[in-house]
Write an enzyme that holds these catalytic residues in place. Structure first.
Site, mmCIF file in Angstrom:
data_model
loop_
_atom_site.group_PDB
_atom_site.id
_atom_site.type_symbol
_atom_site.label_atom_id
_atom_site.label_comp_id
_atom_site.label_asym_id
_atom_site.label_seq_id
_atom_site.Cartn_x
_atom_site.Cartn_y
_atom_site.Cartn_z
ATOM 1 N N HIS A 183 101.655 75.313 34.180
ATOM 2 C CA HIS A 183 101.979 76.657 33.686
ATOM 3 C C HIS A 183 101.712 76.749 32.186
ATOM 4 C CE1 HIS A 183 103.905 77.558 37.431
ATOM 5 N NE2 HIS A 183 105.021 76.910 37.211
ATOM 6 N N ARG B 28 109.994 84.064 48.560
ATOM 7 C CA ARG B 28 111.115 85.022 48.538
ATOM 8 C C ARG B 28 110.681 86.209 49.373
ATOM 9 N NH1 ARG B 28 112.833 89.506 45.531
ATOM 10 N NH2 ARG B 28 110.752 89.534 44.633
HETATM 11 P P1 A3P Z 1 108.274 86.836 45.113
HETATM 12 O O1 A3P Z 1 109.441 86.295 44.357
HETATM 13 O O2 A3P Z 1 107.792 88.145 44.548
HETATM 14 O O3 A3P Z 1 108.494 86.913 46.570
HETATM 15 P P2 A3P Z 1 105.279 80.496 42.339
HETATM 16 O O4 A3P Z 1 104.840 79.585 43.438
HETATM 17 O O5 A3P Z 1 104.268 80.602 41.231
HETATM 18 O O6 A3P Z 1 106.646 80.154 41.870
HETATM 19 O O7 A3P Z 1 105.310 81.998 42.912
HETATM 20 C C1 A3P Z 1 106.331 82.427 43.778
HETATM 21 C C2 A3P Z 1 105.980 83.807 44.309
HETATM 22 O O8 A3P Z 1 104.882 83.697 45.230
HETATM 23 C C3 A3P Z 1 107.140 84.398 45.084
HETATM 24 O O9 A3P Z 1 107.035 85.820 44.891
HETATM 25 C C4 A3P Z 1 106.788 83.992 46.502
HETATM 26 O O10 A3P Z 1 107.449 84.736 47.500
HETATM 27 C C5 A3P Z 1 105.293 84.242 46.490
HETATM 28 N N1 A3P Z 1 104.603 83.559 47.592
HETATM 29 C C6 A3P Z 1 104.683 82.264 47.947
HETATM 30 N N2 A3P Z 1 103.933 82.019 49.047
HETATM 31 C C7 A3P Z 1 103.349 83.205 49.368
HETATM 32 C C8 A3P Z 1 102.465 83.620 50.422
HETATM 33 N N3 A3P Z 1 102.011 82.761 51.326
HETATM 34 N N4 A3P Z 1 102.091 84.910 50.452
HETATM 35 C C9 A3P Z 1 102.535 85.790 49.546
HETATM 36 N N5 A3P Z 1 103.371 85.467 48.531
HETATM 37 C C10 A3P Z 1 103.772 84.190 48.440
#
Ligand code: A3P
Length: 273
Positions: A99, A236
């Site tokens: 990040h 989420r």
């Molecule tokens: P939300 O909190 O809006 O649902 P990271 O991995 O960078 O921490 O990002 C997390 C975000 O990516 C979360 O967003 C999560 O739900 C979403 N996410 C993870 N897997 C996903 C998928 N297969 N399709 C869509 N969104 C996804």
């Protein structure tokens, strides 16, 4: 929970102590590394899984070794700190993720042949996702309220921020370096198309059937249900436009104004629905 600032960027001290940033300065990159770069909460784990599935379709094994760490998906720099030695000796191809803003990258990365993929997401949904994540994770500062968090994110007074410095820092490299830029919203709208882009960038061609298999295995419900604890932590809602459930009109206007100020004439755009 503690935070500190280094070169204007706020880091979570319990996850990324300063010594880990030091490790990045001497971290050796291999030409066959795959480096994923994201601002937090923009789909990092999702992209990890897509890459892992693409490599699996190609017969690359996700080998577990030292400390039961799989080589393909766990190497998040600079969070890795104490595991730096493990990462150094991991078999290729290593899939690394980070990040950090561009100024903090391992110095050899941009001059190497490593495949660099930058994933971005619109700032409103990113802020909402980060707000929820910060509430859940004891090692991150707990926001007082959505209103205070929205203001801090906008002011750049948030972890890994400011958001626009982060994304523009990478976007500026687009003409000098071979970097694939992906957007969360595009992945959400047409995952097979983005998987194909990834395959071609990684020089790992897959048949249409294999592309569909990768997309099916990594769409939201599959990931949430099959990834156990990690799936619960990093998924989420997984939608575009959840920000509408949180932003007041004034907040939305302020974010839109900043969007115009920072992105006009840059060629970088985001979709908000
Ligand atoms: P939300 O909190 O809006 O649902 P990271 O991995 O960078 O921490 O990002 C997390 C975000 O990516 C979360 O967003 C999560 O739900 C979403 N996410 C993870 N897997 C996903 C998928 N297969 N399709 C869509 N969104 C996804």
């Amino acid at each position: 929970m503690s935070t500190y600032k280094e070169r204007g960027v706020m880091f979570p001290g319990d996850i990324v102590p300063r010594s880990n940033l030091e490790l990045l300065k001497t971290f050796d990159i291999r030409d066959d590394d795959i480096m994923l770069i994201t601002y937090p909460k923009t789909g990092t784990w999702w992209l990890h899984q897509v890459i892992k599935q693409i490599l699996a379709e190609q017969g690359v094994k996700d080998e577990k070794y030292l400390g039961n760490i799989p080589n393909l998906i766990e190497f998040t720099l600079p969070v890795i700190g104490p595991l730096a030695e493990v990462v150094k000796t991991a078999p290729s191809p290593r899939v690394l993720a980070t990040h950090v803003p561009v100024d903090f990258l391992p110095p050899g990365l941009l001059g190497s042949k490593a495949k660099i993929i930058v994933l971005m997401r619109n700032p409103k949904d990113t802020a909402v996702s980060m707000f929820h994540f910060s509430q859940k994770r004891p090692e991150l500062p707990t926001p007082e309220s959505w209103n205070s968090f929205a203001q801090q994110f906008l002011a750049g007074d948030c972890l890994w921020g400011p958001f626009y410095d982060h994304v523009l820092g990478y976007w500026k490299l687009k003409d000098q370096h071979n970097i694939l830029f992906l957007k969360y919203e595009d992945m959400k709208k047409d995952l097979p198309a983005e998987v194909k882009k990834l395959c071609s960038f990684l020089e790992k061609p897959l048949s249409d059937e294999e592309v569909q298999a990768v997309a099916a295995a990594t769409q939201f419900d599959s990931m949430k249900n099959t990834l156990g604890e990690k799936g619960q932590v990093f998924t989420r809602k997984g939608v575009i436009g959840d920000w509408k459930n949180y932003f007041s009109d004034d907040q939305s206007r302020a974010y839109d104004e900043q969007y115009r100020e920072r992105l006009s004439n840059t060629g970088l755009e985001f979709q908000f629905e």
